[in-house]
Design an enzyme around this catalytic site. Structure first.
Site, PDB file in Angstrom:
ATOM      1  N   GLU A  71     -36.763  53.556   9.533  1.00  0.00           N
ATOM      2  CA  GLU A  71     -37.217  52.586  10.535  1.00  0.00           C
ATOM      3  C   GLU A  71     -36.166  52.348  11.605  1.00  0.00           C
ATOM      4  O   GLU A  71     -35.047  51.933  11.297  1.00  0.00           O
ATOM      5  CB  GLU A  71     -37.543  51.239   9.866  1.00  0.00           C
ATOM      6  N   ASP A  73     -42.205  49.679  13.645  1.00  0.00           N
ATOM      7  CA  ASP A  73     -42.228  48.231  13.801  1.00  0.00           C
ATOM      8  C   ASP A  73     -42.347  47.925  15.290  1.00  0.00           C
ATOM      9  O   ASP A  73     -41.430  48.187  16.068  1.00  0.00           O
ATOM     10  CB  ASP A  73     -40.960  47.624  13.211  1.00  0.00           C
ATOM     11  N   GLN A 117     -45.512  47.717  11.298  1.00  0.00           N
ATOM     12  CA  GLN A 117     -45.204  46.301  11.129  1.00  0.00           C
ATOM     13  C   GLN A 117     -45.306  45.587  12.469  1.00  0.00           C
ATOM     14  O   GLN A 117     -45.133  46.195  13.528  1.00  0.00           O
ATOM     15  CB  GLN A 117     -43.802  46.116  10.532  1.00  0.00           C
ATOM     16  N   GLU A 160     -44.372  41.237   9.265  1.00  0.00           N
ATOM     17  CA  GLU A 160     -42.961  40.946   8.992  1.00  0.00           C
ATOM     18  C   GLU A 160     -42.443  39.956  10.040  1.00  0.00           C
ATOM     19  O   GLU A 160     -41.673  40.302  10.930  1.00  0.00           O
ATOM     20  CB  GLU A 160     -42.131  42.235   8.993  1.00  0.00           C
TER      21      GLU A 160
END
Length: 268
Positions: free
Chosen positions: A149, A184, A210, A246
């Site tokens: 990530e 993300d 996310q 998140e």
């Protein structure tokens, strides 16, 4: 708005008004059917499995052990000289993933020393690629997916991996079919912006998504990103996986879930 988006609650950030074991029931009561969190290792995997089963929840994601978190370590995967620690973390993550029936785990890259020269960066890159090849092989034998990530440098100064093209290059260089990118949108917006186009360019390599509001990492109902459009685009691209929430609620977690009603969430 799409109605089929599968939202997973991140229990490290959400429902923190409850003790960790009680967050599973709180998430289920709010309409979540999947959960993720940073680390499970403070609890026996069988204990967590019970909380999942009791609340009919799917374990979506967790991270490999990150090293000494309290001392500031943020992952081991790119750290030269820590290869044995990283291999041990892979074995521990697999043990938990098998008990929890979790299909994917995230290996945090770790930090590069401030002011590192080109040779140090190269050493981290070579270590990262070698470690990811090892981890991907071990996880493939267990039937699991490995994720990396990109994380923004404002929240995590010195983190090795922070750009989408960098992640895509690492995936290609490792060359493992079960190595994917954890996309993300919050981190992507802070580092690069142009999230829709970044997502489209990266999509074939994406293994998990996310979300959080930008810039304050609260509910995804205000700020710089219009999530209904982004989630709709994600669906039209053919994404059928989970979307991890998140974020840090502005107040009570359940009270702030109004944004999620079109996706099956309820407020309390």
């Amino acid at each position: 708005m799409p109605m089929t988006t599968k939202l997973a609650a991140n229990l490290s950030m959400m429902f923190v008004e409850h003790a960790f074991p009680a967050r599973f029931a709180a998430a289920a009561e709010a309409g979540f059917r999947g959960v993720e969190y940073l680390f499970p290792y403070a609890y026996a995997p069988e204990e967590i499995k019970g909380w999942l089963s009791e609340n009919r929840l799917e374990q979506v994601l967790f991270n490999l052990p990150p090293g000494d978190w309290d001392a500031g370590e943020r992952g081991l995967a790119s750290l030269p000289g820590r290869e044995e620690d990283f291999r041990a973390s892979v074995a521990e993550a697999i043990r938990y993933a098998e008990v929890l029936d979790c299909p994917r785990v995230h290996a945090m890259a770790g930090l590069v020393p401030e002011g590192a020269d080109e040779a140090t960066w190269q050493e981290h890159t070579e270590t990262y690629i070698a470690n990811l090849r090892f981890a991907a092989g071990e996880l493939a034998r267990a039937g699991k997916t490995l994720l990396i990530e990109p994380i923004n440098l404002r929240d995590m100064p010195g983190f090795y991996l922070n750009r989408q093209a960098q992640a895509r290059d690492i995936v290609q260089r490792v060359g493992a079919s079960n190595l994917k990118v954890q996309f993300d949108m919050y981190h992507c917006q802070i580092v690069e912006g142009d999230v829709t186009r970044r997502l489209e360019a990266q999509f074939d390599a994406v293994g998990h998504v996310q979300i959080a509001g930008v810039p304050d990492r609260h509910e995804p109902d205000r700020g710089e990103l219009h999530y209904p459009a982004l989630l709709e685009r994600l669906e039209t691209l053919g994404y059928t996986g989970w979307v991890g929430c998140e974020y840090k609620p502005r107040g009570n977690t359940r009270a702030g879930l109004g944004w999620g009603r079109p996706y099956g969430l309820t407020t309390g």
